[in-house]
Design a protein around this motif. Structure first.
Motif, PDB file in Angstrom:
ATOM      1  N   LEU A 718       6.723   1.676  -8.074  1.00  0.00           N
ATOM      2  CA  LEU A 718       7.292   2.154  -9.331  1.00  0.00           C
ATOM      3  C   LEU A 718       8.811   2.013  -9.281  1.00  0.00           C
ATOM      4  N   GLY A 719       9.360   1.559 -10.379  1.00  0.00           N
ATOM      5  CA  GLY A 719      10.807   1.412 -10.481  1.00  0.00           C
ATOM      6  C   GLY A 719      11.278  -0.016 -10.415  1.00  0.00           C
ATOM      7  N   LEU A 720      10.429  -0.935  -9.948  1.00  0.00           N
ATOM      8  CA  LEU A 720      10.842  -2.339  -9.885  1.00  0.00           C
ATOM      9  C   LEU A 720      10.704  -3.019 -11.233  1.00  0.00           C
ATOM     10  N   GLY A 721       9.608  -2.702 -11.947  1.00  0.00           N
ATOM     11  CA  GLY A 721       9.429  -3.249 -13.291  1.00  0.00           C
ATOM     12  C   GLY A 721       9.154  -4.735 -13.303  1.00  0.00           C
ATOM     13  N   GLY A 722       8.750  -5.217 -14.497  1.00  0.00           N
ATOM     14  CA  GLY A 722       8.598  -6.650 -14.699  1.00  0.00           C
ATOM     15  C   GLY A 722       7.196  -7.166 -14.509  1.00  0.00           C
ATOM     16  N   LEU A 723       6.313  -6.459 -13.826  1.00  0.00           N
ATOM     17  CA  LEU A 723       4.958  -6.938 -13.575  1.00  0.00           C
ATOM     18  C   LEU A 723       3.956  -5.904 -14.070  1.00  0.00           C
ATOM     19  N   PRO A 724       2.871  -6.351 -14.664  1.00  0.00           N
ATOM     20  CA  PRO A 724       1.847  -5.402 -15.112  1.00  0.00           C
ATOM     21  C   PRO A 724       0.999  -4.933 -13.947  1.00  0.00           C
ATOM     22  N   PHE A 725       0.313  -3.842 -14.160  1.00  0.00           N
ATOM     23  CA  PHE A 725      -0.584  -3.297 -13.151  1.00  0.00           C
ATOM     24  C   PHE A 725      -2.027  -3.639 -13.528  1.00  0.00           C
ATOM     25  N   GLU A 726      -2.853  -3.793 -12.507  1.00  0.00           N
ATOM     26  CA  GLU A 726      -4.247  -4.150 -12.715  1.00  0.00           C
ATOM     27  C   GLU A 726      -5.141  -3.033 -12.194  1.00  0.00           C
ATOM     28  N   THR A 727      -6.354  -2.994 -12.742  1.00  0.00           N
ATOM     29  CA  THR A 727      -7.303  -1.962 -12.345  1.00  0.00           C
ATOM     30  C   THR A 727      -8.508  -2.606 -11.668  1.00  0.00           C
ATOM     31  N   ALA A 728      -9.187  -1.789 -10.910  1.00  0.00           N
ATOM     32  CA  ALA A 728     -10.460  -2.186 -10.300  1.00  0.00           C
ATOM     33  C   ALA A 728     -11.472  -1.097 -10.631  1.00  0.00           C
ATOM     34  N   GLU A 729     -12.690  -1.491 -10.897  1.00  0.00           N
ATOM     35  CA  GLU A 729     -13.736  -0.535 -11.277  1.00  0.00           C
ATOM     36  C   GLU A 729     -14.792  -0.520 -10.199  1.00  0.00           C
ATOM     37  N   LEU A 730     -15.084   0.689  -9.721  1.00  0.00           N
ATOM     38  CA  LEU A 730     -16.047   0.873  -8.646  1.00  0.00           C
ATOM     39  C   LEU A 730     -17.231   1.687  -9.152  1.00  0.00           C
ATOM     40  N   GLU A 731     -18.403   1.312  -8.703  1.00  0.00           N
ATOM     41  CA  GLU A 731     -19.595   2.100  -9.007  1.00  0.00           C
ATOM     42  C   GLU A 731     -19.987   2.833  -7.739  1.00  0.00           C
ATOM     43  N   LEU A 732     -20.030   4.162  -7.830  1.00  0.00           N
ATOM     44  CA  LEU A 732     -20.202   4.989  -6.655  1.00  0.00           C
ATOM     45  C   LEU A 732     -21.508   5.751  -6.718  1.00  0.00           C
ATOM     46  N   ASP A 733     -22.169   5.825  -5.565  1.00  0.00           N
ATOM     47  CA  ASP A 733     -23.355   6.668  -5.460  1.00  0.00           C
ATOM     48  C   ASP A 733     -22.927   8.117  -5.387  1.00  0.00           C
ATOM     49  N   GLU A 734     -23.804   8.988  -5.812  1.00  0.00           N
ATOM     50  CA  GLU A 734     -23.499  10.409  -5.715  1.00  0.00           C
ATOM     51  C   GLU A 734     -23.370  10.787  -4.239  1.00  0.00           C
ATOM     52  N   GLY A 735     -22.358  11.566  -3.931  1.00  0.00           N
ATOM     53  CA  GLY A 735     -22.084  11.942  -2.549  1.00  0.00           C
ATOM     54  C   GLY A 735     -21.097  11.030  -1.844  1.00  0.00           C
ATOM     55  N   SER A 736     -20.622  10.009  -2.526  1.00  0.00           N
ATOM     56  CA  SER A 736     -19.572   9.163  -1.935  1.00  0.00           C
ATOM     57  C   SER A 736     -18.267   9.961  -1.861  1.00  0.00           C
ATOM     58  N   ARG A 737     -17.473   9.615  -0.854  1.00  0.00           N
ATOM     59  CA  ARG A 737     -16.192  10.317  -0.684  1.00  0.00           C
ATOM     60  C   ARG A 737     -15.031   9.360  -0.963  1.00  0.00           C
ATOM     61  N   LEU A 738     -14.212   9.780  -1.895  1.00  0.00           N
ATOM     62  CA  LEU A 738     -12.975   9.061  -2.185  1.00  0.00           C
ATOM     63  C   LEU A 738     -11.865   9.679  -1.333  1.00  0.00           C
ATOM     64  N   VAL A 739     -11.175   8.847  -0.556  1.00  0.00           N
ATOM     65  CA  VAL A 739     -10.114   9.334   0.334  1.00  0.00           C
ATOM     66  C   VAL A 739      -8.796   8.713  -0.131  1.00  0.00           C
ATOM     67  N   LEU A 740      -7.923   9.573  -0.621  1.00  0.00           N
ATOM     68  CA  LEU A 740      -6.590   9.168  -1.050  1.00  0.00           C
ATOM     69  C   LEU A 740      -5.584   9.798  -0.088  1.00  0.00           C
ATOM     70  N   TYR A 741      -4.507   9.075   0.260  1.00  0.00           N
ATOM     71  CA  TYR A 741      -3.575   9.546   1.278  1.00  0.00           C
ATOM     72  C   TYR A 741      -2.231   8.852   1.061  1.00  0.00           C
ATOM     73  N   THR A 742      -1.229   9.352   1.736  1.00  0.00           N
ATOM     74  CA  THR A 742       0.094   8.710   1.731  1.00  0.00           C
ATOM     75  C   THR A 742       0.299   7.987   3.056  1.00  0.00           C
ATOM     76  N   ASP A 743       1.345   7.165   3.110  1.00  0.00           N
ATOM     77  CA  ASP A 743       1.526   6.299   4.283  1.00  0.00           C
ATOM     78  C   ASP A 743       1.870   7.068   5.549  1.00  0.00           C
ATOM     79  N   GLY A 744       2.325   8.316   5.431  1.00  0.00           N
ATOM     80  CA  GLY A 744       2.615   9.092   6.632  1.00  0.00           C
ATOM     81  C   GLY A 744       1.396   9.333   7.488  1.00  0.00           C
ATOM     82  N   LEU A 745       0.192   9.223   6.920  1.00  0.00           N
ATOM     83  CA  LEU A 745      -1.032   9.432   7.680  1.00  0.00           C
ATOM     84  C   LEU A 745      -1.347   8.258   8.593  1.00  0.00           C
ATOM     85  N   VAL A 746      -1.153   7.045   8.108  1.00  0.00           N
ATOM     86  CA  VAL A 746      -1.619   5.865   8.845  1.00  0.00           C
ATOM     87  C   VAL A 746      -0.483   5.053   9.457  1.00  0.00           C
ATOM     88  N   GLU A 747       0.758   5.433   9.230  1.00  0.00           N
ATOM     89  CA  GLU A 747       1.871   4.610   9.700  1.00  0.00           C
ATOM     90  C   GLU A 747       2.994   5.503  10.201  1.00  0.00           C
TER      91      GLU A 747
END
Length: 925
Positions: A718-747
């Motif tokens: 965010l903040g660079l501008g000039g390029l559009p963003f794209e989406t991806a659509e996922l079909e998930l089974d019930e009980g699937s876990r979505l894991v969202l995190y920041t880079d401090g966790l893995v780097e």
């Protein structure tokens, strides 16, 4: 050089201290060009082997001047010798001429027949042949026989016969033979005149024999070449010897000139008498040649000691015997008076002359005292250095105080305590300090009866800590058993402290400028001596350095607390109630500074839920404030019910404006920058729409245990501008876990992001399926080695809405279909047991379907969802949205949306590529 110094010193009278000091100052001023002289010495010594006699004949050096003087003397001697020899040869030749002429004349005068020939009729006829024969044989220039009147009878040149003789005749006429030098007919000459006597002694004639000066000098001239050759050979030998001597002198003097030699002597003399080590030079006969000032002081020598026998100087017997013996001595210790002298002695004739010995004297008593002071100073400097390196390694107030206590024990004190004001511990500036809290303790033992760490100390105004805080200066207590002011702080405890053996105290305020944060106490028990003033100064220096570190930690604590407070106030405190996802999260702030990591869970219309996580570049208040602005913007943009890519586009534009505004404010243009991942999950369709802006990828843990990182276009931050963003659509089974995190966790600095992602995959594969268990497993598998960056972790387990709770049907674009829509809705509500909502639902559907038929385009779809709320949705193909307004009293319509707003909890409009949906939510009974 030592001998030179010795002779010079021994011939001079001892100088008073003030005169010697003045002389050293003069010599110091005259040594301004010493470095140039040294350079010339080095150059001379380097050039000497290469250039032969060239430096030696230079008049700038002592060797050159000696060479020139010797050459001049040799030349004078050789010329004088040649002149003397020439004169001597000429004198000897002249004398020889006198003797020869006299001998020849007498011999010819007394020869038989000479006298008789004078009386013959023709004396010339008789004498001329004889005279010439005798002249030739005697190598004379002439032999002349003459009458008493001086008339010649003979002459080598016959034309001169009969003529008057040139010269004196009177002595010969009187019967005396004589020689003389005259200028005769043959030129300058030496001649002898001898009388010819009759038997009666009467002079009857004269004989003169002579040799010219030219022939006399010829003898000397014949000897002159040999003489000159001998002189040239003598000159060559003299020059060669002089050159060799000058060359050796050049090596020994290093090419120095007279002024430089004088200055070098003065420097050596100054150094010799300035060193704090006695120097004594003794000659081969035991005579003292040199003793510098330090030797005079250490041995108490008389002023006229130079030149005397060392055995007659009144020294200790063992010391005098050592100096007189000249033997080798290595650090021998001798008692001289009240001094212990370490003596080293070496002979001076190791390589020949001169004979004798040189001894050096050191006062080991003074050296021990000096070395003790130096060692003490070294230990104190080492303590200060260690304190500078070991105190303040972190930005924690308590830990910094502990480091101060640890570094001073046992090297400086037996026990050290640090007491800080409570306000300083929390990061604030103490205004008036009346209460302290024991923050740190360190000691050689743990059982000292001092206050324990954490104890609260109410200061008594007369106690050393209170006085130190009020005055801002340190306090030294020599004897605690006789310090009633200190004992007044706690009578019972002070008695225990004294009984324990602690007897001396230094209290130093922890002060930075006018701010006093507490005190540091240094206690002594092992050493019987109390603390002294030097140790008090050391304690003040030690605490002054630590106080800066504690104040820095205090400031950081205050700013960190403010930033953390701001950050936590901007982060969600409670997650909203919703049925689509079961959510658990963890947030770990950085230790070095608050970052800009954030997350949110936002309910949307139609039971959908948006999960968002982001990271603002940088740390501190600025990053936290930017994070708050972004989170607020996400809330606002989410209310528009837009797709993830459009929301990221709006955020990108907003971050660009933030950068521009800050560039105008402070004149710089740092890119604030942020990353973000936005996901919307629909429990009805079990589809998840994801878009990200430079953020680490989403992780999905399936119910079967598989873990994947779906391909979601990264997009620019965010903040660079000039390029559009794209989406991806996922079909998930019930009980699937979505894991969202920041880079401090893995780097981090010690781990690459790819390695971190693999560790995350492994942790998710073996983790408990619950969101809470997943969070624990992930943080256990990826512990931050050093929390240099914030960590935000969100685990959302998906749920699917029961198909029996969703009903959907199409409505024809006919006003008559509105009634059938109401009937179908009433029937479904009855099945769900929501009869209480039938009336309001019929009113809502009537208004929304009627508006869709009147203002929209087909097809028209109605959907009811029974979840935490009753949700009614009407969808058409128009993108025109109605808006709420107050209708005038004269208007026939325009009151429908107002009525809906009153009958529902929420309502709104969302858009899709094929049209719009107007939705409402009603609370369940």
């Amino acid at each position: 050089m030592v001998r030179l110094l010795g002779r010079s010193r021994s011939q001079s009278t001892p100088r008073p201290q003030d005169q010697r000091g003045q002389g050293r100052d003069d010599r110091a001023r005259r040594s301004a060009h010493g470095s140039d002289n040294g350079a010339r010495q080095g150059r001379a010594s380097r050039w000497l082997p290469l250039s032969g006699l060239r430096p030696a004949v230079s008049g700038r050096s002592v060797a050159g001047q000696v060479f020139l003087l010797q050459v001049l003397i040799v030349l004078v001697l050789v010329v004088s010798a040649v002149v003397a020899l020439v004169l001597q040869v000429r004198h000897d030749s002249s004398q020889e001429a006198h003797n020869r002429s006299l001998a020849v004349a007498e011999t010819f005068a007394n020869a038989p027949g000479t006298r008789e020939a004078l009386s013959s009729p023709d004396p010339t006829a008789v004498l001329q042949p004889r005279a010439e024969a005798a002249r030739v044989q005697s190598k004379m220039d002439f032999i002349v026989v003459m009458s008493t009147d001086g008339i010649r009878y003979t002459h080598p040149k016959e034309d001169r016969i009969g003529k008057k003789f040139v010269g004196s005749l009177e002595p010969a006429l009187e019967g005396e033979s004589f020689t003389e030098e005259i200028n005769g007919t043959l030129g300058p000459l030496v001649q002898a005149v001898v009388p010819i006597k009759a038997p009666d002694g009467t002079v009857v004639g004269l004989v003169s024999a002579g040799i010219t000066t030219e022939n006399v000098g010829g003898v000397a001239d014949e000897q002159m070449p040999l003489l000159l050759a001998a002189a040239a050979a003598a000159l060559a030998l003299a020059l060669a010897g002089t050159a060799l001597v000058s060359k050796r002198l050049m090596r020994q003097t290093h090419g120095l000139g007279p002024s430089e030699m004088t200055r070098m002597y003065e420097h050596h003399d100054a150094v010799l008498h300035a060193v704090r080590e006695g120097v004594i030079i003794v000659g081969g006969g035991g005579r003292l040649l040199l003793a510098n000032d330090e030797a005079h002081r250490l041995l108490d020598l008389p002023a006229d000691a130079q030149g005397q026998d060392v055995l007659a100087l009144g020294l200790e017997a063992h010391m005098a015997d050592l100096l007189a013996s000249g033997r080798v001595a290595n650090d021998e210790v001798h008692l001289v008076g009240d001094r212990l002298l370490a003596v080293n002695q070496r002979p001076t004739d190791l390589q020949g002359e001169p004979t004798g010995s040189v001894a050096t004297l050191r006062d080991s008593t003074e050296l021990r005292a000096l070395s003790g002071r130096a060692e003490s100073a070294r230990e104190r400097l080492k303590l200060l250095y260690d304190a500078g390196m070991g105190v303040g390694t972190g930005l924690d107030v308590t830990r910094t105080a502990e480091e101060l206590a640890e570094v001073a024990v046992p090297r400086f004190a037996d026990f050290v305590t640090v007491d800080l004001a409570p306000a300083a511990l929390s990061g604030d500036e103490p205004e008036t300090v009346t209460v302290l809290r024991r923050t740190a303790f360190s000691g050689i033992r743990e059982d000292a009866p001092l206050y324990s760490v954490g104890d609260k100390i109410d200061l008594v105004p007369s106690s050393p800590p209170a006085l130190s805080i009020d005055s801002g200066s340190s306090i030294l207590v020599d004897d605690l058993s006789r310090a009633p002011d200190w004992q007044a702080q706690d009578l019972e405890r002070s008695a225990q402290v004294v009984e324990y053996g602690i007897h001396s105290l230094i209290t130093v305020p922890l002060r930075v400028g006018p701010l006093v944060m507490g005190v540091a106490n240094f206690w002594r028990s092992e050493k019987p001596e109390p603390f002294d003033q030097e140790e008090l100064a050391l304690a003040e220096e030690l605490v002054a350095r630590a106080a800066v570190a504690i104040d820095n930690a205090r400031r950081f604590t205050r700013e960190h607390t403010m930033a953390v407070t701001l950050q936590r106030s901007l982060l969600p405190r409670n997650l909203p109630d919703q049925s689509a996802l079961e959510v658990a999260y963890r947030y770990l702030p950085a230790q070095a500074g608050v970052g800009g990591d954030w997350f949110d869970v936002l309910p949307l219309s139609g039971t959908r839920v948006a999960v968002v996580v982001g990271d603002v570049v940088g740390h501190g208040l600025h990053a936290a404030a930017t994070m708050g602005r972004l989170r607020t913007a996400v809330h606002n943009f989410t209310a528009l019910d837009l797709p993830p890519d459009e929301i990221l586009g709006l955020l990108d534009e907003m971050v660009s404006r933030i950068d521009q505004d800050e560039a105008v404010l402070d004149g710089t243009a740092p890119i604030t920058g942020a990353t973000c991942l936005y996901a919307i999950y629909d429990p009805v369709s079990r589809r998840c729409t994801v878009a990200r802006a430079g953020h680490p990828p989403l992780a999905v843990a399936r119910p079967d245990g598989s873990v994947e990182f779906p391909e979601v276009p990264a997009g620019p931050p965010l903040g660079l501008g000039g390029l559009p963003f794209e989406t991806a659509e996922l079909e998930l089974d019930e009980g699937s876990r979505l894991v969202l995190y920041t880079d401090g966790l893995v780097e981090d600095r010690e781990r690459d992001i790819d390695d971190g992602l693999e560790l995350l995959r492994a942790a998710l594969a073996g983790a408990d399926s619950s969101p809470q268990g997943t969070c624990r497993a992930v943080l256990d598998a990826l512990p931050p080695t050093r929390a240099s960056d914030d960590i935000a972790l969100i685990v959302a387990r998906t749920r699917a809405l029961d198909a029996g709770r969703v009903v959907e049907w199409e409505v024809p674009a006919d006003p008559a279909a509105v009634g059938r829509a109401r009937a179908d809705a009433t029937r479904k509500l009855g099945e769900w047991g929501l009869e209480e909502l039938e009336f309001t639902t019929e009113l809502i559907l009537s208004e929304l379907v009627t508006n869709a038929i009147r203002y929209g385009t087909g097809p028209i779809c109605v959907r009811l969802i029974h979840d935490r709320h009753l949700i009614c949705e009407v969808t058409d193909s128009s993108h025109t949205s109605p808006h709420l307004r107050y209708a005038a009293t004269t208007d026939e319509g325009g009151r429908g949306l107002y009525l809906i707003a009153q009958l529902t909890q929420r309502w709104g409009t969302r858009y899709s590529p094929t049209g719009k949906t107007i939705w409402t939510e009603q609370a369940l009974p």
